[in-house]
Design a protein around this motif. Structure first.
Motif: not given
Length: 388
Positions: A176, A179, A182, A184-185, A191-192, A196
């Motif tokens: 969190e 995020k 960073w 918006e993913v 990031f993903e 993730l």
């Protein structure tokens, strides 16, 4: 080897040494005939002789600019006398500014010179090094860019891993935090692909501790693979500038997703690890320990040159029994370096010799205290502070 010069308690140890010597030497004070020089050390007090006073200012600035990178170069070459190639040493010369430099930093080299990279005590060796490696003034050796990228990639993960292990946050909380930095993913973004994906690979059939270890294992693999590959691409794209050492940036410093990810990792570490109250308490303790040790050893710096020379030669001085015992605690390695430096200035003009003797004596104290581990520094401070 890049980190070999870091003092106890890291950046807080650096700050303690810098501030302590700045109070002792007042390096930025502007001398005028009408106002006294606040420097407590006679050998470095300004006198009105323009040439000698410039050298005094340089030596003061040098001693007040303790920096782990510069100390690392000094340790590898001067203190440990490692039998290394010029290329190996050149690769840890991260910043190309001398700690003694009083001149404004040229804008085209502002990144490469943002910190001191070496001390006046190593200026002759750095001159030799740059000639052997055909490096122009203020320029880097090409492999230093790779060392720097490797350092950034490894530490941005290690700091977060250490904090999770200490219970500062859970893996879910960390994600969190990341995020939030960073933004918006989006599907398929970096990031993903890294953070993730590492979280989604955690097995539900293990304890929380094993899941945490799994997450950081996957995270390390994912991030290292992406950022190392991108760093290599940047190295190749800017090869002409990098080859000549003029590339005024880090490989991972641009507008890419890779830089965005590195920045998010570092920002979370800064906000939620280094600013955590337990970490701050430890850092403040470290600051007090290093400052306290410098206070303890300060009598050696207050001795006049002849008395200290007698102490060094005889390993004893009947009028300075406290100083004698402090001198005995210094390591042979550091005392040897001091003696070697004095041999090289034996033919120097008397005024310069007095300045340089104190300079190398101060280096002796800095070398000794900065070479301690955190635990050893704490134990030494505790011994000195014990009261009945």
């Amino acid at each position: 080897m890049h980190d070999i010069g870091n003092p106890p308690f890291g950046h807080f140890g650096e700050a303690a040494i810098q501030r302590w010597f700045s109070k002792l030497l007042a390096p930025d004070y502007v001398f005028t005939p009408e106002s006294p020089d606040p420097c407590k050390i006679k050998a470095l007090q300004l006198t009105g002789n323009e040439k000698q006073d410039l050298f005094r200012r340089q030596l003061k600035r040098d001693l007040c600019s303790f920096e782990g990178n510069a100390q690392g170069l000094r340790m590898a070459h001067r203190l440990l006398k490692l039998n290394l190639t010029y290329a190996q040493i050149g690769s840890i010369l991260k910043y190309t500014r001398g700690a003694y430099d009083l001149e404004p930093i040229p804008s085209e080299f502002d990144y490469l010179m943002k910190k001191p990279g070496y001390y006046w005590s190593e200026v002759d060796f750095v001159s030799e090094l740059t000639k052997k490696l055909e490096m122009d003034k203020y320029c880097r050796f090409p492999l230093t860019y790779i060392m720097e990228a490797a350092d950034d990639i490894s530490y941005c993960i290690a700091d977060l891993d250490d904090a999770a292990e200490k219970g500062i946050y859970t893996v879910e909380q960390l994600i969190e935090y990341l995020k939030a930095e960073w933004g918006e993913v989006k599907s398929g973004d970096l990031f993903e692909q890294t953070i993730l994906r590492a979280f989604n690979n955690i097995s539900d059939n293990h304890t929380r501790r094993i899941q945490q270890d799994q997450f950081f294992m996957y995270l390390r693999v994912n991030i290292t693979g992406k950022l190392a590959h991108y760093s290599a691409q940047r190295f190749i794209q800017h090869l002409p500038e990098i080859y000549h050492g003029r590339f005024n940036s880090a490989l991972l410093e641009d507008k890419s997703q890779e830089h965005r990810l590195l920045k998010a990792l570092k920002t979370v570490a800064f906000k939620h690890v280094f600013n955590h109250h337990e970490v701050e308490e430890l850092e403040l303790q470290g600051y007090r320990i290093i400052s306290g040790l410098l206070d303890v050893y300060s009598p050696l710096l207050m001795m006049d040159r002849d008395d200290f020379a007698s102490l060094v030669e005889q390993n004893y001085h009947k009028h300075f029994f406290i100083e004698t015992r402090l001198f005995h605690k210094l390591s042979n390695k550091h005392r040897l370096s001091y003696n070697e430096a004095l041999e090289k200035i034996s033919a120097t003009h008397e005024a310069d010799k007095s300045m340089l003797e104190f300079y190398y004596r101060a280096r002796l104290i800095q070398d000794y205290i900065s070479g301690m581990t955190d635990h050893y520094a704490y134990e030494e401070y505790r011994k000195f502070m014990v009261t009945n």
